[in-house]
Design a protein around this motif. Structure first.
Motif, PDB file in Angstrom:
ATOM      1  N   LEU A 171      -1.401 -13.435  39.644  1.00  0.00           N
ATOM      2  CA  LEU A 171      -0.487 -14.335  40.339  1.00  0.00           C
ATOM      3  C   LEU A 171       0.518 -15.005  39.403  1.00  0.00           C
ATOM      4  CD1 LEU A 171      -2.993 -16.038  42.812  1.00  0.00           C
ATOM      5  CD2 LEU A 171      -1.013 -14.667  43.463  1.00  0.00           C
ATOM      6  N   THR A 172       0.099 -15.239  38.149  1.00  0.00           N
ATOM      7  CA  THR A 172       0.972 -15.964  37.225  1.00  0.00           C
ATOM      8  C   THR A 172       1.693 -15.058  36.238  1.00  0.00           C
ATOM      9  OG1 THR A 172      -0.861 -16.313  35.661  1.00  0.00           O
ATOM     10  CG2 THR A 172      -0.503 -17.998  37.350  1.00  0.00           C
ATOM     11  N   GLY A 173       1.224 -13.819  36.088  1.00  0.00           N
ATOM     12  CA  GLY A 173       1.835 -12.940  35.107  1.00  0.00           C
ATOM     13  C   GLY A 173       1.483 -13.308  33.682  1.00  0.00           C
ATOM     14  N   ARG A 174       0.406 -14.057  33.502  1.00  0.00           N
ATOM     15  CA  ARG A 174      -0.021 -14.489  32.177  1.00  0.00           C
ATOM     16  C   ARG A 174      -1.213 -13.654  31.699  1.00  0.00           C
ATOM     17  NH1 ARG A 174       3.634 -17.754  29.462  1.00  0.00           N
ATOM     18  NH2 ARG A 174       4.482 -19.345  30.870  1.00  0.00           N
ATOM     19  N   SER A 175      -1.408 -13.619  30.364  1.00  0.00           N
ATOM     20  CA  SER A 175      -2.523 -12.871  29.785  1.00  0.00           C
ATOM     21  C   SER A 175      -3.822 -13.664  29.909  1.00  0.00           C
ATOM     22  CB  SER A 175      -2.249 -12.570  28.309  1.00  0.00           C
ATOM     23  OG  SER A 175      -2.203 -13.772  27.560  1.00  0.00           O
ATOM     24  N   SER A 176      -4.939 -12.974  29.687  1.00  0.00           N
ATOM     25  CA  SER A 176      -6.246 -13.637  29.756  1.00  0.00           C
ATOM     26  C   SER A 176      -6.367 -14.721  28.698  1.00  0.00           C
ATOM     27  CB  SER A 176      -7.360 -12.606  29.574  1.00  0.00           C
ATOM     28  OG  SER A 176      -7.361 -11.674  30.632  1.00  0.00           O
ATOM     29  N   SER A 177      -5.873 -14.447  27.487  1.00  0.00           N
ATOM     30  CA  SER A 177      -5.967 -15.436  26.415  1.00  0.00           C
ATOM     31  C   SER A 177      -5.168 -16.693  26.751  1.00  0.00           C
ATOM     32  CB  SER A 177      -5.486 -14.831  25.095  1.00  0.00           C
ATOM     33  OG  SER A 177      -4.143 -14.390  25.215  1.00  0.00           O
ATOM     34  N   PHE A 178      -3.984 -16.524  27.378  1.00  0.00           N
ATOM     35  CA  PHE A 178      -3.176 -17.682  27.761  1.00  0.00           C
ATOM     36  C   PHE A 178      -3.921 -18.520  28.803  1.00  0.00           C
ATOM     37  CE2 PHE A 178      -0.096 -19.861  30.431  1.00  0.00           C
ATOM     38  CZ  PHE A 178       0.761 -20.436  29.502  1.00  0.00           C
ATOM     39  N   ILE A 179      -4.533 -17.861  29.774  1.00  0.00           N
ATOM     40  CA  ILE A 179      -5.263 -18.573  30.821  1.00  0.00           C
ATOM     41  C   ILE A 179      -6.434 -19.343  30.233  1.00  0.00           C
ATOM     42  CG2 ILE A 179      -6.674 -18.255  32.893  1.00  0.00           C
ATOM     43  CD1 ILE A 179      -4.895 -15.842  33.554  1.00  0.00           C
ATOM     44  N   HIS A 180      -7.205 -18.697  29.354  1.00  0.00           N
ATOM     45  CA  HIS A 180      -8.347 -19.366  28.739  1.00  0.00           C
ATOM     46  C   HIS A 180      -7.894 -20.579  27.925  1.00  0.00           C
ATOM     47  CE1 HIS A 180     -10.613 -15.294  28.937  1.00  0.00           C
ATOM     48  NE2 HIS A 180     -10.729 -15.977  30.050  1.00  0.00           N
ATOM     49  N   ARG A 181      -6.796 -20.426  27.195  1.00  0.00           N
ATOM     50  CA  ARG A 181      -6.309 -21.514  26.360  1.00  0.00           C
ATOM     51  C   ARG A 181      -5.888 -22.721  27.199  1.00  0.00           C
ATOM     52  NH1 ARG A 181      -3.408 -18.644  23.549  1.00  0.00           N
ATOM     53  NH2 ARG A 181      -1.380 -18.848  24.554  1.00  0.00           N
ATOM     54  N   GLN A 182      -5.185 -22.469  28.302  1.00  0.00           N
ATOM     55  CA  GLN A 182      -4.723 -23.569  29.157  1.00  0.00           C
ATOM     56  C   GLN A 182      -5.886 -24.263  29.848  1.00  0.00           C
ATOM     57  OE1 GLN A 182      -1.696 -24.635  28.891  1.00  0.00           O
ATOM     58  NE2 GLN A 182      -1.266 -22.909  27.517  1.00  0.00           N
ATOM     59  N   LEU A 183      -6.890 -23.492  30.255  1.00  0.00           N
ATOM     60  CA  LEU A 183      -8.059 -24.106  30.884  1.00  0.00           C
ATOM     61  C   LEU A 183      -8.821 -24.972  29.880  1.00  0.00           C
ATOM     62  CD1 LEU A 183      -9.425 -21.170  33.081  1.00  0.00           C
ATOM     63  CD2 LEU A 183      -8.019 -23.110  33.786  1.00  0.00           C
ATOM     64  N   ALA A 184      -8.905 -24.494  28.624  1.00  0.00           N
ATOM     65  CA  ALA A 184      -9.580 -25.278  27.595  1.00  0.00           C
ATOM     66  C   ALA A 184      -8.821 -26.569  27.306  1.00  0.00           C
ATOM     67  CB  ALA A 184      -9.719 -24.446  26.318  1.00  0.00           C
ATOM     68  N   LEU A 185      -7.494 -26.494  27.254  1.00  0.00           N
ATOM     69  CA  LEU A 185      -6.692 -27.693  27.006  1.00  0.00           C
ATOM     70  C   LEU A 185      -6.821 -28.694  28.147  1.00  0.00           C
ATOM     71  CD1 LEU A 185      -3.444 -26.074  25.524  1.00  0.00           C
ATOM     72  CD2 LEU A 185      -5.181 -27.395  24.303  1.00  0.00           C
ATOM     73  N   ALA A 186      -7.070 -28.186  29.363  1.00  0.00           N
ATOM     74  CA  ALA A 186      -7.220 -29.066  30.523  1.00  0.00           C
ATOM     75  C   ALA A 186      -8.643 -29.602  30.667  1.00  0.00           C
ATOM     76  CB  ALA A 186      -6.805 -28.330  31.794  1.00  0.00           C
ATOM     77  N   GLY A 187      -9.502 -29.244  29.728  1.00  0.00           N
ATOM     78  CA  GLY A 187     -10.884 -29.714  29.782  1.00  0.00           C
ATOM     79  C   GLY A 187     -11.738 -28.961  30.769  1.00  0.00           C
ATOM     80  N   LEU A 188     -11.317 -27.770  31.174  1.00  0.00           N
ATOM     81  CA  LEU A 188     -12.077 -26.954  32.119  1.00  0.00           C
ATOM     82  C   LEU A 188     -12.828 -25.875  31.363  1.00  0.00           C
ATOM     83  CD1 LEU A 188      -9.301 -26.584  34.836  1.00  0.00           C
ATOM     84  CD2 LEU A 188     -11.239 -28.144  34.874  1.00  0.00           C
ATOM     85  N   GLN A 189     -13.932 -25.447  31.919  1.00  0.00           N
ATOM     86  CA  GLN A 189     -14.746 -24.426  31.267  1.00  0.00           C
ATOM     87  C   GLN A 189     -14.059 -23.081  31.422  1.00  0.00           C
ATOM     88  OE1 GLN A 189     -18.808 -24.338  32.498  1.00  0.00           O
ATOM     89  NE2 GLN A 189     -19.465 -23.057  30.811  1.00  0.00           N
ATOM     90  N   ALA A 190     -13.651 -22.533  30.305  1.00  0.00           N
ATOM     91  CA  ALA A 190     -12.878 -21.295  30.359  1.00  0.00           C
ATOM     92  C   ALA A 190     -13.741 -20.095  30.716  1.00  0.00           C
ATOM     93  CB  ALA A 190     -12.192 -21.049  29.018  1.00  0.00           C
ATOM     94  N   ARG A 191     -14.971 -20.063  30.225  1.00  0.00           N
ATOM     95  CA  ARG A 191     -15.860 -18.923  30.476  1.00  0.00           C
ATOM     96  C   ARG A 191     -17.183 -19.463  30.997  1.00  0.00           C
ATOM     97  NH1 ARG A 191     -14.148 -14.143  27.684  1.00  0.00           N
ATOM     98  NH2 ARG A 191     -12.466 -14.542  26.249  1.00  0.00           N
ATOM     99  N   VAL A 192     -17.518 -19.124  32.197  1.00  0.00           N
ATOM    100  CA  VAL A 192     -18.761 -19.619  32.787  1.00  0.00           C
ATOM    101  C   VAL A 192     -19.856 -18.565  32.727  1.00  0.00           C
ATOM    102  CG1 VAL A 192     -17.580 -21.214  34.298  1.00  0.00           C
ATOM    103  CG2 VAL A 192     -17.979 -18.906  35.098  1.00  0.00           C
ATOM    104  N   LYS A 193     -19.509 -17.340  32.372  1.00  0.00           N
ATOM    105  CA  LYS A 193     -20.476 -16.254  32.274  1.00  0.00           C
ATOM    106  C   LYS A 193     -20.217 -15.480  30.991  1.00  0.00           C
ATOM    107  CE  LYS A 193     -20.985 -15.561  37.273  1.00  0.00           C
ATOM    108  NZ  LYS A 193     -20.864 -14.582  38.382  1.00  0.00           N
TER     109      LYS A 193
END
Length: 364
Positions: A171-193
């Motif tokens: 939906l965003t056209g972003r890479s997996s690494s970009f998504i993980h990085r932004q979730l980590a910066l937002a204080g969200l758990q990037a990988r739950v499994k």
């Protein structure tokens, strides 16, 4: 297959699988592939690679796309090599395990996934399900990649709305690494499994907090140091100068080859075999067998095992994690009984360390 036979570079594979080169490299290392900094194309002709890919049940169109050829050219190459091409679709009278097909679809799998599991096409799977009176479940939505990548805030919003990682990527056209990085910066758990390498991020972070070394963490988990650093960043873990004092000992076991040999030697000794017979069976010296038996009979077994593991080439951090000890305790033992700080080889025990270990046994 693509790396070894087709000579695909890490960057090309990363683009193909929409991942970073570090993730691709770690996946290849996990499969036992000797990753070269400058991979060379296979000396075999491209037709050999096409045959191997086609044997993996890939379609001719997919084989051609992976090798940089059109469908027609790929088909001609395969025919020229005498490959028996599969039929485009299964015949109407093909044997299909319909009960299993129905069970798979009831479990929540899509029609396409059910067909892939049974080796049939989407159309065949759908027709057999309808003939069996199975109410077809709605297919998962198709997300279209935007012409330009969306903002980081959109990544966080979609995550909070419950979208999966792969859907956010589309939906965003972003890479997996970009998504993980932004979730980590937002204080969200990037990988739950566990990720594609089978590494649980929580365990990785805990190991790092115990040893304060990305190199040791990589050695314990058998992955690259770059993969460790990437996951620490995704988890929002700061770099440490010393182990976290609030983290207790952590034990992550992995059987080393020498431990298997020790177990067999001890089993033979328990059956009453003499040290000379055991030494002859394993083609080692009698002194080596005697030292192993003494190691497991030692009063201070922990100290003896720490010294032995160090002699086998394990670093203090790895010893601490493998034995479930605090790093400072391991270092204290090594400081007391090891006069040479230089790391010994994997198959040799320094003479000074041997004398110190025997002296410690005599003292106890």
């Amino acid at each position: 297959m693509l790396y070894q036979s087709a000579g695909f570079s890490l960057d090309r594979l990363a683009s193909l699988y929409d991942e970073t080169a570090a993730v691709i490299r770690s996946a290849l290392l996990a499969e036992g592939v000797d990753v070269d900094a400058h991979p060379r194309p296979s000396p075999d002709p491209i037709s050999v690679t096409m045959e191997r890919l086609y044997d993996l049940k890939l379609s001719i169109d997919r084989v051609g796309w992976l090798c940089g050829y059109s469908y027609g050219k790929a088909r001609k190459v395969l025919l020229h090599e005498g490959v028996q091409l599969r039929k485009c679709g299964p015949p109407l009278n093909q044997e299909v395990d319909v009960p299993r097909l129905v069970k798979l679809h009831k479990s929540g799998l899509s029609i396409e996934a059910c067909g892939r599991e049974l080796g049939i096409s989407y159309g065949t799977a759908r027709n057999r399900l309808r003939a069996a009176g199975m109410p077809l479940l709605p297919e998962p939505p198709i997300f279209v990649r935007p012409p330009t990548p969306l903002s980081a805030s959109t990544v966080v919003d979609l995550h909070l709305q419950g979208f999966k990682k792969e859907h956010i990527r589309q939906l965003t056209g972003r890479s997996s690494s970009f998504i993980h990085r932004q979730l980590a910066l937002a204080g969200l758990q990037a990988r739950v499994k566990p990720d594609s390498l089978g590494i649980d991020t929580g365990t990785l972070v805990a190991i790092y907090q115990c040893v304060a070394s990305s190199r040791v963490t990589a050695e314990v988990l058998h992955i690259s140091e770059s993969a460790v650093l990437a996951r620490l960043w995704e988890a929002g873990q700061d770099m440490l100068d010393a182990p976290d004092p609030d983290i207790g000992p952590l034990r992550v076991q992995a059987r080393a080859p020498w431990q298997q040999r020790h177990q067999e030697i001890l089993a033979r000794a328990a059956r009453g075999q003499r040290a000379s017979e055991i030494a002859a069976a394993f083609q080692v010296s009698v002194a080596n067998v005697t030292d192993i038996i003494r190691l497991y009979q030692h009063r201070d077994r922990t100290t003896a095992e720490i010294l032995y593991r160090r002699a086998q080439g394990e670093s203090p951090g790895v010893i601490a994690i493998r034995m479930g000890l605090r790093l400072d305790r391991v270092k204290d033992v090594l400081a007391r009984y090891t006069s040479h700080p230089r790391r010994p080889g994997p198959l040799t025990k320094p003479p000074t360390q041997q004398r110190n270990l025997h002296a410690h046994r005599h003292h106890c």
